[in-house]
Design an enzyme around this catalytic site. Structure first.
Site, short mmCIF file in Angstrom:
data_model
loop_
_atom_site.label_atom_id
_atom_site.label_comp_id
_atom_site.label_asym_id
_atom_site.label_seq_id
_atom_site.Cartn_x
_atom_site.Cartn_y
_atom_site.Cartn_z
N HIS A 25 -6.12 -29.58 4.38
CA HIS A 25 -5.58 -29.15 3.07
C HIS A 25 -5.93 -27.67 2.90
CE1 HIS A 25 -5.13 -30.21 -1.46
NE2 HIS A 25 -5.69 -29.01 -1.50
N HIS A 35 -5.39 -24.05 1.11
CA HIS A 35 -4.84 -23.15 0.09
C HIS A 35 -4.55 -21.82 0.78
CE1 HIS A 35 -4.97 -25.55 -3.60
NE2 HIS A 35 -5.83 -26.26 -2.90
N CYS A 67 -6.93 -24.89 -7.90
CA CYS A 67 -7.84 -25.68 -8.73
C CYS A 67 -8.32 -24.82 -9.89
CB CYS A 67 -9.02 -26.15 -7.90
SG CYS A 67 -10.23 -27.03 -8.89
N ASN A 106 -1.28 -24.03 -2.61
CA ASN A 106 -1.38 -24.59 -1.25
C ASN A 106 -0.35 -23.91 -0.36
OD1 ASN A 106 -2.04 -26.93 -3.25
ND2 ASN A 106 -2.93 -27.57 -1.32
N ARG A 158 0.89 -32.88 -8.02
CA ARG A 158 -0.49 -32.94 -8.51
C ARG A 158 -1.17 -31.56 -8.38
NH1 ARG A 158 -5.40 -31.50 -7.01
NH2 ARG A 158 -4.98 -32.18 -4.88
N ASP A 159 -1.49 -31.15 -7.17
CA ASP A 159 -2.20 -29.87 -6.99
C ASP A 159 -1.34 -28.73 -7.56
OD1 ASP A 159 -3.81 -27.73 -6.00
OD2 ASP A 159 -4.43 -28.95 -4.31
#
Ligand code: HMG
Ligand code: MG
Length: 302
Positions: free
Chosen positions: A207, A209, A240, A249, A16-17
């Site tokens: 989370h 990055h 993002c 990430n 996803r990310d």
């Protein structure tokens, strides 16, 4: 003496990310191959895709197909959703875990989901409670919890206040994001210590990055604050599209390696992670520069 947990849960967010921020659309079958290889590595929780507007994030345009063909259902597969429309779509699948996302900063929330934070909260409150009543595992991803690309430093009080509003709705997990990779280990330690003390019954996840290569240091500091859940992305993919300066990430393989060297169990097989990277690498534009992957490919001792 160092305070370290025996075990850590890694929530793999690469599909996803990671893939949402690729320049080119990754073919759907390749995404599914990537997910299957990751499942074999031993993750118990993964974010597999997002139900967002394909006009905003074309890379996720095949999300319904991914969600309905993602294989293993005995692990917790999350779909990321921003609004009621995404939740309605989720209800048409067999998936029972949702990741709602909002930003602490109003400016970021507007850029990312075209709503003020207040509007998002108003729109999400009832559906979140309904999801909980229907037995869903509800995770909330709190973006810009340290710094915002538009507003700068975000205070801990604002983060805790927003988390509290979701805790009142009965959510299971708060994933606290350093969206643009600017948090320092001191800031991570401070915020996570407060969150763990304020919400002892809630899963608290970090989370990070890795824009400024502070991801591993921030994870180490968060472990000291009692955090034992981390969102990571295999290959260090991610970012993002609506947060300038957000790079990938922190790479799952580097985190698993570091935790292993600290004597902490993750249940993740590093050789299998390398296979997963090998499957996705030909379909992405960026170079995989995680330390573990580079060392492995150079046949250095690992
Ligand atoms: P909008 O334009 O205000 O939407 O965008 P709208 O409600 O006015 O609807 C416009 C159109 O979008 C309509 O279609 C809707 O049906 C459709 P049309 O009638 O024009 O054909 N639509 C949707 N389609 C699919 N799925 C949906 C959906 N909702 C409406 N859920 C919207 C608002 C939220 C849709 C848009 O801003 C959007 O999709 N944003 C997503 C942004 C995004 O995905 N960002 C990346 C994920 S967040 C992240 O990475 C951060 C995180 O990793 C933590 C961290 O690191 O900080 C989680
Ligand atoms: Mg993210």
């Amino acid at each position: 003496m160092m305070i370290l947990p025996e075990k850590v849960t890694i929530i793999e967010v690469g599909p996803r990310d990671g893939l949402q921020n690729e320049n080119d659309f990754v073919p759907t079958e390749k995404k599914l191959d990537f997910i299957r290889e990751l499942q074999k590595a031993g993750f118990q929780e993964m974010e597999i895709t997002s139900f967002v507007s394909p006009k905003w994030v074309p890379q996720m345009a095949d999300s319904f197909h991914i969600a309905t063909n993602c294989g293993s259902t005995n692990i917790r597969n999350f779909i990321l959703v921003p609004n009621k429309r995404g939740i309605d779509q989720l209800l048409q699948t067999n998936i029972k875990a949702v990741a709602i996302f909002v930003g602490v900063s109003d400016s970021f929330n507007k850029k990312n989901i075209n709503r003020s934070l207040k509007e998002s909260l108003q729109q999400l409150a009832k559906p979140v409670q309904e999801l909980k009543d229907s037995g869903f595992f509800v995770r909330v991803c709190i973006s810009t919890a340290f710094y915002c690309p538009y507003e700068g430093k975000i205070s801990e009080e604002r983060v805790i206040d927003l988390c509290n509003q979701f805790v009142q709705l009965g959510v299971d997990e708060l994933s606290i994001a350093d969206t643009i990779g600017m948090a320092s280990p001191l800031e991570a330690y401070s915020l996570f210590t407060k969150l763990k003390a304020t919400f002892p019954e809630i899963f608290i996840t970090a989370h990070f990055h890795d824009t400024r290569k502070m991801g591993l240091a921030n994870i180490f500091a968060s472990l000291q604050a009692g955090v034992d859940r981390f969102d990571c992305s295999t290959g260090g993919l991610g970012g993002c599209p609506f947060a300038p300066g957000a790079s990938g990430n922190v790479a799952t393989e580097d985190v698993v390696y570091m935790l292993g060297r600290l004597g902490i169990q993750t249940g993740i097989n590093l050789n299998q992670l390398v296979k997963a990277i090998d499957v996705i690498q030909p379909h992405i534009s960026r170079k995989i520069d995680s330390a573990y992957y580079q060392a492995y490919k150079k046949s250095l001792p690992v």
